[in-house]
Write an enzyme that holds these catalytic residues in place. Structure first.
Site, PDB file in Angstrom:
ATOM      1  N   TYR A 182      -3.012  -2.802  10.474  1.00  0.00           N
ATOM      2  CA  TYR A 182      -2.164  -2.397  11.598  1.00  0.00           C
ATOM      3  C   TYR A 182      -2.784  -2.833  12.926  1.00  0.00           C
ATOM      4  O   TYR A 182      -3.992  -2.717  13.122  1.00  0.00           O
ATOM      5  CB  TYR A 182      -1.998  -0.870  11.623  1.00  0.00           C
ATOM      6  CG  TYR A 182      -1.316  -0.268  10.413  1.00  0.00           C
ATOM      7  CD1 TYR A 182      -0.719  -1.075   9.441  1.00  0.00           C
ATOM      8  CD2 TYR A 182      -1.248   1.107  10.246  1.00  0.00           C
ATOM      9  CE1 TYR A 182      -0.095  -0.509   8.344  1.00  0.00           C
ATOM     10  CE2 TYR A 182      -0.622   1.681   9.149  1.00  0.00           C
ATOM     11  CZ  TYR A 182      -0.054   0.869   8.195  1.00  0.00           C
ATOM     12  OH  TYR A 182       0.561   1.427   7.110  1.00  0.00           O
TER      13      TYR A 182
ATOM     14  N   GLU B 274       6.352  25.505  13.333  1.00  0.00           N
ATOM     15  CA  GLU B 274       7.695  24.960  13.578  1.00  0.00           C
ATOM     16  C   GLU B 274       8.251  25.305  14.958  1.00  0.00           C
ATOM     17  O   GLU B 274       9.240  24.702  15.386  1.00  0.00           O
ATOM     18  CB  GLU B 274       8.655  25.461  12.488  1.00  0.00           C
ATOM     19  CG  GLU B 274       8.319  24.893  11.114  1.00  0.00           C
ATOM     20  CD  GLU B 274       9.052  25.617   9.996  1.00  0.00           C
ATOM     21  OE1 GLU B 274       9.416  26.793  10.196  1.00  0.00           O
ATOM     22  OE2 GLU B 274       9.255  25.002   8.932  1.00  0.00           O
TER      23      GLU B 274
END
Ligand code: NI
Length: 429
Positions: free
Chosen positions: A335, A409
């Site tokens: 990458y 969350e």
């Protein structure tokens, strides 16, 4: 009579620019609040049904169904299981791409939540658990949430938003291509070509409510290093009758460590050379013919990356030569550097500051992300979204890729608002 009318007209004209943006911003916040529970439910659904790279069939189906439901043009099967959505706004403007990665990891979940993954599969011929231990489940849910928010204001959107749902960020299975590189190759950035690309990554390094960002190099380039040292086999009691590749390999390993610490300018950027595997020999008193080593190279500066490669070859080959051995060095580029366009980062920062409870100007990390393949083609910004529970210290929190990795969350909504808001900001001008 004329003067008030003129003033009214002028106000009307001014409304179309600054105030229109503010009004879209307010609408994003309201809409994000409305979709929050849906985003959380979606994240749990994906979390409970994780899939490894290039095998995200269920996830892709769920994404495509949702995008179609929102009236977004949808293309499936991009780079195996990738999905590209195109939302054309009602007003002219630029094209902005938003990206989420979709794949899980071969990790057996140990988090005690009712929606914990029980999935198992075969990976590299081993039976393994599968878990969203890097939070890509949250990325997909956030981007679907942003798609819903933006689709809800389509008539007023000045331009086109492209949604890139990308498979295999963690790497494709052996012998397969995949990830962002393959998406680019298969034209995910063509027709229309985005002017800017944005993505985020959830992390336990920062507490929930925080956005961390960095202009310039943010994550490292990663390259794989293979070295085979060839000596000459002999008896362990008579080393002078051969050439000992094990001793030569130890010298090479130590020599390689002087590249980041002594040979490249570490005040420009840090770099790392790690040998992660060494294999040679079968018995205590036999000097083998050869030794194989593999390792990883991390760098944050393009020129330094090339320089490190040159110096690795020189160090390995010449240390080997000094002992009468040979070293065959192979460097496979992986990458590229996650490089955030400085001007764009500066423009995105006030949005982060407005939406997040806290913002952090982050250090670069030597981890890698294939979002960089999109940034090679289109300038963009990648940033961190904190999802560590506030009552945990960074030391207590399990890191990404851990079987205990946990996403708070309550941080997902900030993911939705920040992505939708940067998209709207960069559509104009
Ligand atoms: Ni990740």
């Amino acid at each position: 009579m004329l003067r008030p009318l003129l003033a009214l007209l002028l106000t009307g004209v001014l409304m179309t620019t600054a105030e229109a943006a503010t009004s879209l911003d307010r609408r994003i916040q309201e809409a994000a609040l409305k979709v929050e529970q849906k985003v959380i439910a979606c994240r749990r659904d994906i979390h409970q049904n994780p899939e490894l790279g290039n095998r995200e069939f269920r996830t892709a189906k769920l994404i495509a169904e949702k995008l179609k439901e929102l009236g977004i043009e949808t293309k499936t099967g991009v780079a195996h299981t990738g999905v590209v959505g195109i939302l054309r706004g009602g007003k002219p403007g630029r094209v902005v791409a938003l990206r989420a990665d979709m794949d899980a990891l071969p990790v057996t979940e140990e988090v005690k939540v009712p929606f914990a993954s029980k999935a198992r599969t075969t990976y590299n011929d081993q039976e393994v658990g599968v878990m969203h231990a890097c939070g890509h489940d949250a990325h997909v849910a956030i981007l679907l949430g942003a798609a819903e928010v933006l689709a809800g204001m389509r008539a007023d959107l000045p331009g086109t938003v492209k949604f890139l749902f990308q498979p295999a960020e963690e790497g494709a299975p052996k012998g397969e291509e995949g990830g962002a590189e393959l998406m680019v190759k298969e034209g995910a950035l063509d027709n229309p070509k985005p002017d800017a690309v944005f993505g985020l990554h959830v992390t336990s390094r920062f507490p929930v409510g925080t956005i961390a960002y960095k202009p310039g190099s943010m994550m490292a380039a990663v390259d794989t290093l293979t070295i085979q040292v060839r000596g000459k086999q002999t008896h362990g009691a008579y080393p002078w009758l051969g050439v000992d590749p094990i001793v030569v390999s130890s010298q090479i390993i130590l020599g390689l460590q002087t590249i980041p610490s002594r040979q490249v300018d570490s005040s420009v950027a840090p770099s790392i050379v790690t040998i992660g595997m060494i294999r040679g020999g079968v018995r205590n008193n036999i000097i083998p013919d050869s030794v194989d080593m593999i390792g990883t190279i991390r760098s944050l500066d393009k020129n330094m990356r090339d320089e490190i490669h040159t110096r690795i070859r020189r160090t390995a080959e010449q240390i080997a030569a000094s002992a009468g051995a040979t070293a065959a060095v192979t460097i496979e580029t992986g990458y590229p550097i996650v490089y955030n366009d400085p001007a764009m980062t500066e423009r995105a920062a006030p949005i982060f500051k407005r939406l997040a409870e806290a913002t952090v100007l982050a250090n670069a990390v030597l981890g890698a992300e294939d979002f960089s393949f999109f940034q090679e083609k289109v300038p963009g910004v990648f940033y961190w979204l904190g999802t560590r529970p506030k009552n945990e210290t960074p030391e207590q929190a399990a890191s990404n890729h851990s079987p205990l990795f946990y996403v708070d969350e309550s941080g997902l909504r900030l993911g939705v608002t920040s992505l939708a808001s940067v998209a709207v900001e960069f559509l104009s001008k």
